[in-house]
Design a protein around this motif. Structure first.
Motif, mmCIF file in Angstrom:
data_model
loop_
_atom_site.group_PDB
_atom_site.id
_atom_site.type_symbol
_atom_site.label_atom_id
_atom_site.label_comp_id
_atom_site.label_asym_id
_atom_site.label_seq_id
_atom_site.Cartn_x
_atom_site.Cartn_y
_atom_site.Cartn_z
ATOM 1 N N UNK A 260 -3.754 -15.131 1.191
ATOM 2 C CA UNK A 260 -3.760 -14.920 -0.252
ATOM 3 C C UNK A 260 -2.489 -14.141 -0.592
ATOM 4 N N UNK A 261 -2.234 -13.942 -1.872
ATOM 5 C CA UNK A 261 -0.978 -13.263 -2.204
ATOM 6 C C UNK A 261 -1.005 -11.783 -1.831
ATOM 7 N N UNK A 262 -2.100 -11.109 -2.167
ATOM 8 C CA UNK A 262 -2.157 -9.657 -1.950
ATOM 9 C C UNK A 262 -3.256 -9.287 -0.975
ATOM 10 N N UNK A 263 -2.951 -8.308 -0.132
ATOM 11 C CA UNK A 263 -3.949 -7.813 0.809
ATOM 12 C C UNK A 263 -3.772 -6.309 0.928
ATOM 13 N N UNK A 264 -4.907 -5.582 0.892
ATOM 14 C CA UNK A 264 -4.772 -4.125 1.023
ATOM 15 C C UNK A 264 -5.260 -3.665 2.389
ATOM 16 N N UNK A 265 -4.635 -2.603 2.884
ATOM 17 C CA UNK A 265 -5.007 -2.003 4.166
ATOM 18 C C UNK A 265 -4.782 -0.492 4.098
ATOM 19 N N UNK A 266 -5.495 0.269 4.944
ATOM 20 C CA UNK A 266 -5.118 1.673 5.095
ATOM 21 C C UNK A 266 -3.656 1.748 5.549
ATOM 22 N N UNK A 267 -2.949 2.769 5.084
ATOM 23 C CA UNK A 267 -1.497 2.828 5.300
ATOM 24 C C UNK A 267 -1.104 2.860 6.771
ATOM 25 N N UNK A 268 -1.982 3.392 7.632
ATOM 26 C CA UNK A 268 -1.611 3.468 9.053
ATOM 27 C C UNK A 268 -1.808 2.144 9.771
ATOM 28 N N UNK A 269 -2.293 1.111 9.076
ATOM 29 C CA UNK A 269 -2.465 -0.198 9.713
ATOM 30 C C UNK A 269 -1.377 -1.191 9.306
ATOM 31 N N UNK A 270 -0.332 -0.683 8.675
ATOM 32 C CA UNK A 270 0.851 -1.529 8.475
ATOM 33 C C UNK A 270 2.008 -0.885 9.242
ATOM 34 N N UNK A 271 2.829 -1.725 9.828
ATOM 35 C CA UNK A 271 3.909 -1.254 10.699
ATOM 36 C C UNK A 271 5.217 -1.816 10.181
ATOM 37 N N UNK A 272 6.143 -0.920 9.908
ATOM 38 C CA UNK A 272 7.440 -1.357 9.393
ATOM 39 C C UNK A 272 8.167 -2.173 10.463
ATOM 40 N N UNK A 273 8.743 -3.286 10.018
ATOM 41 C CA UNK A 273 9.480 -4.147 10.953
ATOM 42 C C UNK A 273 10.949 -3.742 10.996
ATOM 43 N N UNK A 274 11.545 -3.734 12.182
ATOM 44 C CA UNK A 274 12.986 -3.475 12.263
ATOM 45 C C UNK A 274 13.759 -4.613 11.585
ATOM 46 N N UNK B 49 6.507 5.154 5.038
ATOM 47 C CA UNK B 49 6.414 3.917 4.270
ATOM 48 C C UNK B 49 7.060 4.052 2.902
ATOM 49 N N UNK B 50 7.761 3.003 2.514
ATOM 50 C CA UNK B 50 8.385 2.960 1.195
ATOM 51 C C UNK B 50 8.089 1.610 0.565
ATOM 52 N N UNK B 51 8.054 1.595 -0.749
ATOM 53 C CA UNK B 51 7.905 0.315 -1.442
ATOM 54 C C UNK B 51 9.038 -0.612 -0.997
ATOM 55 N N UNK B 52 8.719 -1.885 -0.822
ATOM 56 C CA UNK B 52 9.733 -2.847 -0.393
ATOM 57 C C UNK B 52 9.855 -2.980 1.112
ATOM 58 N N UNK B 53 9.182 -2.099 1.861
ATOM 59 C CA UNK B 53 9.235 -2.227 3.327
ATOM 60 C C UNK B 53 8.650 -3.561 3.768
ATOM 61 N N UNK C 285 -2.498 6.695 -3.850
ATOM 62 C CA UNK C 285 -2.129 7.978 -4.466
ATOM 63 C C UNK C 285 -1.508 8.942 -3.469
ATOM 64 N N UNK C 286 -1.880 8.837 -2.222
ATOM 65 C CA UNK C 286 -1.308 9.756 -1.241
ATOM 66 C C UNK C 286 0.072 9.306 -0.767
ATOM 67 N N UNK C 287 0.558 8.205 -1.356
ATOM 68 C CA UNK C 287 1.947 7.816 -1.137
ATOM 69 C C UNK C 287 2.232 7.367 0.269
ATOM 70 N N UNK C 288 2.755 8.231 1.038
ATOM 71 C CA UNK C 288 3.202 7.822 2.365
ATOM 72 C C UNK C 288 2.130 7.917 3.418
ATOM 73 N N UNK C 289 1.128 8.692 3.158
ATOM 74 C CA UNK C 289 0.008 8.859 4.047
ATOM 75 C C UNK C 289 0.470 9.194 5.459
ATOM 76 N N UNK C 290 -0.191 8.610 6.457
ATOM 77 C CA UNK C 290 -0.115 9.203 7.789
ATOM 78 C C UNK C 290 1.247 9.151 8.456
ATOM 79 N N UNK C 291 1.936 8.047 8.383
ATOM 80 C CA UNK C 291 3.165 7.952 9.165
ATOM 81 C C UNK C 291 4.350 8.628 8.477
ATOM 82 N N UNK C 292 4.205 8.841 7.182
ATOM 83 C CA UNK C 292 5.269 9.519 6.473
ATOM 84 C C UNK C 292 6.546 8.708 6.378
#
Ligand SMILES: [Zn+2]
Ligand SMILES: [Zn+2]
Length: 392
Positions: free
Chosen positions: A148-162, A103-107, A94-101
């Motif tokens: 597995x197919x889906x995994x959830x994490x707090x938003x600050x524990x995923x890092x966008x790849x170049x 993240x977007x769907x499809x990243x 619900x907080x959308x982008x959360x900490x890093x500001x």
């Protein structure tokens, strides 16, 4: 908060992605695996949902597979395996982008698979990797792994790849971050350092690559396997060393002093001063390697332990004390390690391609465990890192 927000703050997350099934690769007991349907995780406001695309197999996964446990932890109930993953963001909390500001769907993202409490003195002190409340993927007691197919994490524990970094290499950011943590963070690596690394398995090789990428002068690889050392030499090591044989009835500590002296002498490395060993990383956990490292390091040098072996071993304490050798434990990764790992790869300072030796489909996950365990595939080809695709 951020102008990039695509979901307004405070609104519930939309379940508008086409949620499929959620098959998972499960370890039931040692050497006993299978596939099982798992519920699709429900997101909290600061969490994100990742569709897993690539997962690397790690020594610890194989250890759980083989023995049903690792070190002091044991499988308590059936557990989904895997923790080295990358995937695509399919849902935001619900907080959308959360900490890093950012993240977007499809990243396309790399996953840091350890969730901490954020409240304890260690979390607040900047060493979240030693948080006593850590919940880590595929490490009991845990909510299960990433195969597995889906995994959830707090938003600050995923890092966008170049753009330049493929998802299979995104999955390898996890072991690379272990190496970054040991070499750059705990080891305080500087340009021009002479680094001695024990073990030419995946973590040792990655530690060599990080040391090279950060401008190491000499990078000495030690292993008992010549094939691994030949690989290390082509990959990132400047020098390689196979330890001499112990004499009959020679006590380990005496042997380790002799082997360390032989290593330095045969490679023309001084015991102190310019050209001496500034940093040692042990990625084996073997007692003689640890002793050799502590005997070969220069006075005042830094020794980082990242490999696992017997829990209690003998170390040359007189030498450590009188030479002020700094011994540090390196456990997984901490603040800043994932970003540095990604940056090193993106800028071409670390090349992961030679290490990715095998890839498998999700349905063939077991074969990835079997060949990683054996160290060779069916055709006798050397295995370093296997990466498994997410479910189709
Ligand atoms: Zn791992
Ligand atoms: Zn904590």
């Amino acid at each position: 908060m951020s102008s990039h927000a695509i979901i307004p703050e405070g609104k519930p997350h939309p379940a508008d992605f086409a949620a499929k099934d959620n098959p998972a690769f499960i370890l039931y007991d040692k050497l006993k695996t299978g596939y099982e349907e798992q519920p699709i995780p429900e997101l909290g406001p600061d969490e994100v949902l990742v569709e897993i695309k690539k997962t690397g197999i790690c020594g610890s996964d194989v250890h759980f597979y083989n023995t049903g446990g690792m070190g002091l932890v044991a499988l308590e109930e059936p557990m989904c395996l895997g923790h080295e993953s990358a995937g695509v963001l399919v849902q935001l909390g619900a907080n959308g982008l959360v900490s890093k500001g950012v993240l977007q769907l499809g990243d396309r993202v790399a996953l840091e698979p350890g969730v901490t409490c954020r409240m304890c003195t260690d979390c607040r002190g900047g060493c979240y990797q030693i948080c006593e409340h850590m919940v880590f993927a595929a490490y009991p007691p845990s909510r299960g792994g990433t195969l597995q197919r889906y995994y959830k994490l707090p938003a600050d524990l995923v890092y966008r790849l170049p753009e330049s970094v493929g998802l299979e290499y995104g999955a390898m950011m996890e072991p690379l971050s272990v190496a970054v943590h040991a070499v750059a963070n705990k080891g305080s690596m500087r340009t021009g350092y002479n680094v001695l690394i024990f073990g030419a398995g995946p973590v040792g090789l990655l530690a060599m690559a990080v040391a090279k990428g950060l401008g190491g002068n000499r990078i000495v690889a030690v292993d008992i396997n010549e094939e691994r050392l030949n690989f290390a030499k082509d990959y990132a090591a400047t020098d390689v060393y196979i330890p001499i044989k112990p004499n009959a009835d020679e006590p380990r500590p005496a042997y380790s002093v002799r082997a360390a002296a032989d290593l330095l002498l045969s490679l023309g490395i001084p015991t102190r001063g310019p050209g001496s060993i500034d940093l040692v990383v042990d990625a084996t956990g073997a007692e003689v390697c640890i002793q050799m490292g502590l005997n070969a390091i220069k006075p005042g040098g830094t020794y980082v332990q990242t490999g696992f072996g017997p829990p209690d071993i003998q170390v040359p304490m007189f030498r450590i004390t009188t030479n002020e050798v700094q011994i540090k434990g390196g456990w997984r990764y901490g603040n800043g390690d994932y970003p540095l790992a990604i940056d090193l790869v993106n800028r071409g300072l670390v090349n992961l391609e030679p290490l990715l030796t095998h890839t498998f489909k999700f349905k063939d996950a077991l074969e990835a465990f079997e060949i990683t365990k054996a160290g060779k595939d069916k055709n006798g080809k050397f295995v370093i890192k296997c990466v498994i695709d997410g479910p189709e």
